[in-house]
Design an enzyme around this catalytic site. Structure first.
Site, PDB file in Angstrom:
ATOM      1  N   ASN A   9      -5.315  -4.891  12.148  1.00 14.50           N
ATOM      2  CA  ASN A   9      -6.019  -5.495  11.146  1.00 14.50           C
ATOM      3  C   ASN A   9      -5.351  -6.811  10.628  1.00 14.50           C
ATOM      4  O   ASN A   9      -4.024  -6.698  10.015  1.00 14.50           O
ATOM      5  CB  ASN A   9      -6.360  -4.536   9.968  1.00 14.50           C
ATOM      6  CG  ASN A   9      -6.802  -5.217   8.615  1.00 14.50           C
ATOM      7  OD1 ASN A   9      -7.376  -6.439   8.749  1.00 14.50           O
ATOM      8  ND2 ASN A   9      -6.876  -4.539   7.603  1.00 14.50           N
ATOM      9  N   LYS A  11      -6.099  -9.230   8.762  1.00 17.18           N
ATOM     10  CA  LYS A  11      -6.311  -9.375   7.225  1.00 17.18           C
ATOM     11  C   LYS A  11      -6.392 -11.060   7.464  1.00 17.18           C
ATOM     12  O   LYS A  11      -7.171 -11.728   8.251  1.00 17.18           O
ATOM     13  CB  LYS A  11      -5.370  -8.990   6.448  1.00 17.18           C
ATOM     14  CG  LYS A  11      -4.925  -7.476   6.536  1.00 17.18           C
ATOM     15  CD  LYS A  11      -4.025  -6.914   5.476  1.00 17.18           C
ATOM     16  CE  LYS A  11      -3.867  -5.456   5.749  1.00 17.18           C
ATOM     17  NZ  LYS A  11      -2.789  -5.010   4.638  1.00 17.18           N
ATOM     18  N   HIS A  99     -11.984  -1.183   3.331  1.00 21.03           N
ATOM     19  CA  HIS A  99     -10.389  -1.441   3.358  1.00 21.03           C
ATOM     20  C   HIS A  99      -9.919  -1.493   1.787  1.00 21.03           C
ATOM     21  O   HIS A  99     -10.793  -1.917   0.957  1.00 21.03           O
ATOM     22  CB  HIS A  99     -10.136  -2.381   3.980  1.00 21.03           C
ATOM     23  CG  HIS A  99      -8.615  -2.615   4.261  1.00 21.03           C
ATOM     24  ND1 HIS A  99      -7.852  -2.828   2.835  1.00 21.03           N
ATOM     25  CD2 HIS A  99      -7.677  -2.092   5.188  1.00 21.03           C
ATOM     26  CE1 HIS A  99      -6.433  -2.885   3.639  1.00 21.03           C
ATOM     27  NE2 HIS A  99      -6.494  -2.397   4.840  1.00 21.03           N
ATOM     28  N   GLU A 101      -8.057  -3.092   0.247  1.00 21.51           N
ATOM     29  CA  GLU A 101      -8.144  -4.605  -0.487  1.00 21.51           C
ATOM     30  C   GLU A 101      -9.342  -5.144  -0.796  1.00 21.51           C
ATOM     31  O   GLU A 101      -9.648  -5.724  -1.602  1.00 21.51           O
ATOM     32  CB  GLU A 101      -7.435  -5.460   0.501  1.00 21.51           C
ATOM     33  CG  GLU A 101      -5.871  -5.285   0.481  1.00 21.51           C
ATOM     34  CD  GLU A 101      -5.262  -5.621   1.907  1.00 21.51           C
ATOM     35  OE1 GLU A 101      -5.761  -6.126   2.773  1.00 21.51           O
ATOM     36  OE2 GLU A 101      -4.220  -4.938   2.113  1.00 21.51           O
ATOM     37  N   GLU A 171      -5.644   5.539   4.859  1.00 24.26           N
ATOM     38  CA  GLU A 171      -4.700   4.668   4.364  1.00 24.26           C
ATOM     39  C   GLU A 171      -4.448   4.886   2.970  1.00 24.26           C
ATOM     40  O   GLU A 171      -4.949   4.254   1.833  1.00 24.26           O
ATOM     41  CB  GLU A 171      -5.058   3.210   4.506  1.00 24.26           C
ATOM     42  CG  GLU A 171      -5.573   2.937   5.960  1.00 24.26           C
ATOM     43  CD  GLU A 171      -5.390   1.467   6.285  1.00 24.26           C
ATOM     44  OE1 GLU A 171      -4.901   1.026   7.202  1.00 24.26           O
ATOM     45  OE2 GLU A 171      -6.254   0.683   5.376  1.00 24.26           O
ATOM     46  N   GLY A 177       1.434  -2.195   3.339  1.00 25.87           N
ATOM     47  CA  GLY A 177       2.148  -3.465   3.228  1.00 25.87           C
ATOM     48  C   GLY A 177       3.419  -3.264   2.343  1.00 25.87           C
ATOM     49  O   GLY A 177       3.983  -4.040   2.057  1.00 25.87           O
ATOM     50  N   SER A 217       2.093   0.993   6.574  1.00 31.12           N
ATOM     51  CA  SER A 217       3.336   0.566   7.107  1.00 31.12           C
ATOM     52  C   SER A 217       3.683   1.247   8.686  1.00 31.12           C
ATOM     53  O   SER A 217       4.637   1.734   8.687  1.00 31.12           O
ATOM     54  CB  SER A 217       4.227   1.031   6.082  1.00 31.12           C
ATOM     55  OG  SER A 217       4.121   0.114   5.091  1.00 31.12           O
TER      56      SER A 217
HETATM   57  P1  PGA Z   1       0.315  -2.478   6.994  1.00 26.79           P
HETATM   58  O1  PGA Z   1      -1.422  -2.679   6.430  1.00 26.79           O
HETATM   59  O2  PGA Z   1       0.366  -1.886   8.199  1.00 26.79           O
HETATM   60  O3  PGA Z   1       0.912  -3.717   6.803  1.00 26.79           O
HETATM   61  O4  PGA Z   1       0.647  -1.528   5.931  1.00 26.79           O
HETATM   62  C1  PGA Z   1      -2.157  -1.756   6.875  1.00 26.79           C
HETATM   63  C2  PGA Z   1      -3.707  -2.020   6.545  1.00 26.79           C
HETATM   64  O5  PGA Z   1      -3.765  -2.449   5.451  1.00 26.79           O
HETATM   65  O6  PGA Z   1      -4.740  -1.656   7.387  1.00 26.79           O
END
Ligand code: PGA
Length: 259
Positions: A9, A11, A99, A101, A171, A177, A217
């Site tokens: 992803n 983003k 997601h 976000e 998640e 992140g 992560s």
């Molecule tokens: P990350 O993000 O691997 O940077 O933690 C995962 C995601 O938001 O799908």
């Protein structure tokens, strides 16, 4: 048997030239991607780059699928700035829905996520539906309730046949992140609980075929132990998917896993 799915992803990252660099590096490392029978690789670029990414993947003959990161649930109309399933289906096979976000920054509700899931399925797009608890919810022992409620609401009125095309991604918000992934025990506990909740909602047989990805992560150093858990069928990767070399390193570590 379920496929192992590794999805990147991106983003709101990667310009046209960076997409080209990513795919060129992937192409140089194509030997690592050959003969991957039980693994599906997905890349989710931003909307304007879907068509470009798809044509690069085709031209370079790379074994990967393209996903959008979001879509709107209406197919057309006066919705300035939104993008419909009809607009993206020529360029991708999957779409990430709900997601965290999107939920937290853009107010995607469970109801909207459910409408997006219905629209994606009727548009032949495979939805990757994201669920997960916040740190406060985990600290107050609400993780399983939160996740079950998100599943119930986002899968409302989705039939047995349709749900067999869905991918779920667990998640935990506190792991996205942050560099701090869930432990294998924490992740497996939630994944197992998701699968048994899906058995209640649908049937054990249907539940056993739905891929449940872990996200938060994931990187080269923790992907093997996470993917070794019986109910973790793959990973949704943000930061570590941006560089082709780290993405391929992750694929190399888990490509012979089976579920
Ligand atoms: P990350 O993000 O691997 O940077 O933690 C995962 C995601 O938001 O799908």
């Amino acid at each position: 048997m379920r496929k192992v799915i590794i999805a990147g992803n991106w983003k709101m990252n990667h310009s046209v030239s960076e997409v080209l660099t990513f795919f060129s590096t992937l192409s140089e490392k194509r030997k690592d991607l050959e003969a991957l029978e039980n693994i599906e690789i997905i890349i989710a670029p931003g909307f304007p780059l879907l068509a470009y990414a798809q044509s690069l993947a085709e031209d370079m003959n790379l074994p990967l699928k393209i996903s959008a990161q979001n879509m709107y649930y209406e197919n057309k109309g006066a919705f300035t700035g939104e993008v419909s399933a009809e607009m993206i289906t020529p360029f991708c096979s999957h779409v990430i829905i709900g997601h965290s976000e999107r939920r937290s920054l853009f107010f995607d509700t469970d109801e909207a996520i459910n409408k997006k899931a219905h629209q994606s399925l009727s548009s032949q797009l495979t939805p990757i539906i994201c669920i997960g608890e916040s740190e406060a919810e985990r600290d107050s022992n609400q993780t399983l309730d939160v996740v079950h409620s998100q599943i119930k609401k986002s899968l409302k009125d989705i039939s047995d046949i349709e749900v067999s095309k869905v991918i779920l991604a667990y998640e935990p918000l506190w792991a996205i992140g942050t560099g701090k992934s869930a432990s294998t025990d924490q992740a497996q506990e939630v994944h197992q609980s998701i699968r048994s909740y899906l058995s209640e909602l649908y049937s054990p047989q249907i539940a056993s075929n739905i891929p449940i990805l872990y996200g938060g992560s994931v990187k080269e150093s923790n992907c093997s132990e996470l993917l070794n858990c019986p109910d973790i069928d793959g990973a949704l990767i943000g930061g570590a998917s941006l560089e082709a070399s780290s993405f391929v390193s992750i694929i190399n570590k888990i490509k012979y896993f089976s579920k």
